[in-house]
Design an enzyme around this catalytic site. Structure first.
Site, PDB file in Angstrom:
ATOM      1  CG  LEU A  45      -1.977  -1.080   1.316  1.00 47.07           C
ATOM      2  CD1 LEU A  45      -2.664  -1.047   2.675  1.00 47.07           C
ATOM      3  CD2 LEU A  45      -2.999  -0.924   0.201  1.00 47.07           C
ATOM      4  CD1 TRP A  47       7.006   3.657  -0.641  1.00 45.86           C
ATOM      5  CD2 TRP A  47       8.670   4.464   0.611  1.00 45.86           C
ATOM      6  NE1 TRP A  47       7.613   4.655  -1.358  1.00 45.86           N
ATOM      7  CE2 TRP A  47       8.644   5.172  -0.619  1.00 45.86           C
ATOM      8  CE3 TRP A  47       9.642   4.798   1.553  1.00 45.86           C
ATOM      9  CZ2 TRP A  47       9.543   6.179  -0.922  1.00 45.86           C
ATOM     10  CZ3 TRP A  47      10.540   5.817   1.252  1.00 45.86           C
ATOM     11  CH2 TRP A  47      10.487   6.499   0.027  1.00 45.86           C
ATOM     12  N   GLY A  48       7.303   4.333   4.154  1.00 44.48           N
ATOM     13  CA  GLY A  48       7.827   5.548   4.771  1.00 44.48           C
ATOM     14  C   GLY A  48       9.270   5.315   5.165  1.00 44.48           C
ATOM     15  CB  SER A  51       7.112   1.126   8.501  1.00 51.77           C
ATOM     16  OG  SER A  51       6.284   2.253   8.227  1.00 51.77           O
ATOM     17  CB  VAL A  53       1.789   0.367   4.892  1.00 54.84           C
ATOM     18  CG1 VAL A  53       0.377   0.002   5.366  1.00 54.84           C
ATOM     19  CG2 VAL A  53       2.446   1.317   5.886  1.00 54.84           C
ATOM     20  CG  ASP A 170       4.284  14.471   9.980  1.00 51.02           C
ATOM     21  OD1 ASP A 170       4.392  15.555   9.361  1.00 51.02           O
ATOM     22  OD2 ASP A 170       4.710  13.395   9.532  1.00 51.02           O
TER      23      ASP A 170
END
Length: 438
Positions: A45, A47-48, A51, A53, A170
């Site tokens: 789905l 990413w960051g 992490s 997802v 944020d």
């Protein structure tokens, strides 16, 4: 990605292969299982920096979930523990699911080749409101839709600030998700496809599924770029724009939304960092390092509301030859909101980097002041009434003095937010009646 190291799913195309190493991401293939076989990976789905997802199928409940898999290095594990602590509180205190915050369903650890990864299982939600802005070609949403989304965000902020004593830190369009997808075919609950229950052929070979996903993604990106180039060429022919504001159909889209990504959230009595917030949504007190509280979230909310209504970021600073990105940011604020009061301008730990003792910017001397209502009328073609009413709502939230900004609870009572969506139709009827021959 944001300079605040957001752990949210990113809008960038690819997280890159080099972070799939010891201490980094866990390489996931479609059909991989987690937590003793309970969760089965379906597709990525987002990413960051912290992490990835994945959409996963919960074989115990027969429901789709979002599986967030943290990088394995100790600092990321620490961040995951913090996020689990915060989101557990959010979920526990909202038993009726009315506060517009993402729900944590489960968490566990998963051991892979790159180390031990904390995993969080969240309810599956839809697209971010940034994707909704893109869907509408960056032209801004109808104001009744903007109001609906703003009510959800303010409901969350009131819950965080008043009931729990939490600052999100944020808030931005990427971190606000619709409860379902814009395109029904992307929603596993609405599409006709059943879940993937085992690994597709070939996906076990040297991480084949992961590589195939990456190639497929790049091909899709090229196709999108080609379509965008053709659209731009068509738009340039004859010097007119072939699309109008009403072209996009919003029928069938559920505008309810939830705030997500609490990886950087903090309790107000325990601020977690001097520099918070993604650049474009950062409050002046954070830039100046004069201390922050709940009102910093309110500043980010106002920037987000503006972006929803116009399709453009309110502040998009860039460094110049003689000035920094921070100084440009402060200048952009003053061009719309007026001069920062001297007491505030010189009151932060970093004030001397940007301001002289009179409260004037050191390196940017000429400011083009365009009040918000005027900007909405001239640049974004708002009607005079809509511009005035929207500016009346936003301006108090964008006060340079953090303590003067209204709370989320006060904003929920504002007349603009509670306007009937029929008002514009009534206004048009009224104007039409005036044109009738007497």
């Amino acid at each position: 990605m944001s300079s605040s190291s957001s752990s949210s799913g990113s809008e960038e195309e690819d997280e890159g292969m080099d972070s799939y190493r010891k201490g980094g991401y866990h390489a996931v293939r479609v059909g991989d299982t987690f937590s003793g076989g309970r969760y089965i990976a379906q597709r990525k789905l987002g990413w960051g920096q912290f992490s990835t997802v994945w959409l996963a199928y919960d074989s115990l409940t027969s429901k789709y979930v979002a599986l967030k898999i943290q990088k394995s290095a100790p600092e990321f594990a620490e961040s995951a523990i913090h996020e689990i602590e915060v989101v557990s509180v959010l979920t526990k205190n909202d038993p009726d699911n009315k506060k517009c915050v993402i729900r944590l369903l489960n968490h566990f650890k998963h051991t892979g080749p790159n180390g031990q990864h904390f995993c969080m299982v969240f309810e599956f939600l839809g697209d971010s409101i940034l994707q909704l802005i893109k869907y509408n070609r960056y032209k801004g949403l109808p104001l009744n839709r903007v109001r609906a989304i703003c009510r959800c965000i303010l409901t969350t902020l009131d819950y965080l600030h008043t009931q729990l004593g939490i600052i999100h830190t944020d808030l931005k369009p990427e971190n606000i998700l619709l409860v379902s997808t814009i395109n029904p075919s992307n929603d596993p609950n609405r599409s006709k496809k059943g879940p993937i229950l085992s690994k597709p052929d070939g996906s076990m070979n040297n991480g084949g599924g992961f590589v195939v996903n990456a190639i497929e993604k790049r091909l899709k990106q090229r196709a999108r770029q080609a379509v965008a180039r053709i659209s731009a060429r068509r738009a340039s022919l004859g010097g007119f724009r072939p699309v109008t504001k009403g072209d996009r159909c919003f029928d069938g889209i559920d505008f309810r939304c939830k705030v997500v990504d609490f990886g950087n959230a903090c309790w107000a009595n325990r601020p977690n960092a001097e520099e918070i917030q993604t650049r474009q949504y950062r409050a002046p007190e954070v830039i100046l390092q004069s201390g922050y509280t709940y009102s910093a979230d309110m500043w980010s909310f106002a920037c987000t509301a503006f972006e929803l209504a116009t399709g453009e970021m309110m502040f998009a600073p860039k460094p110049g030859q003689s000035y920094s990105e921070d100084e440009d940011h402060l200048a952009l604020m003053m061009e719309i909101l007026g001069k920062i009061p001297r007491k505030i301008a010189i009151g932060g730990l970093r004030s001397k980097d940007y301001f002289d003792r009179y409260g004037d910017l050191k390196r940017i001397r000429r400011l083009k002041h365009v009040p918000l209502a005027r900007l909405l009328i001239d640049k974004f073609k708002f009607s005079v009434n809509d511009a005035r009413d929207f500016a009346d709502f936003l301006i108090p939230i964008l006060d340079f003095a953090p303590e003067k900004r209204p709370t989320a609870e006060q904003c929920l009572q504002h007349p603009w937010l509670n306007k009937s969506s029929e008002s514009s139709v009534q206004k048009l009827d009224s104007e039409m009646s005036k044109l009738q021959i007497k």
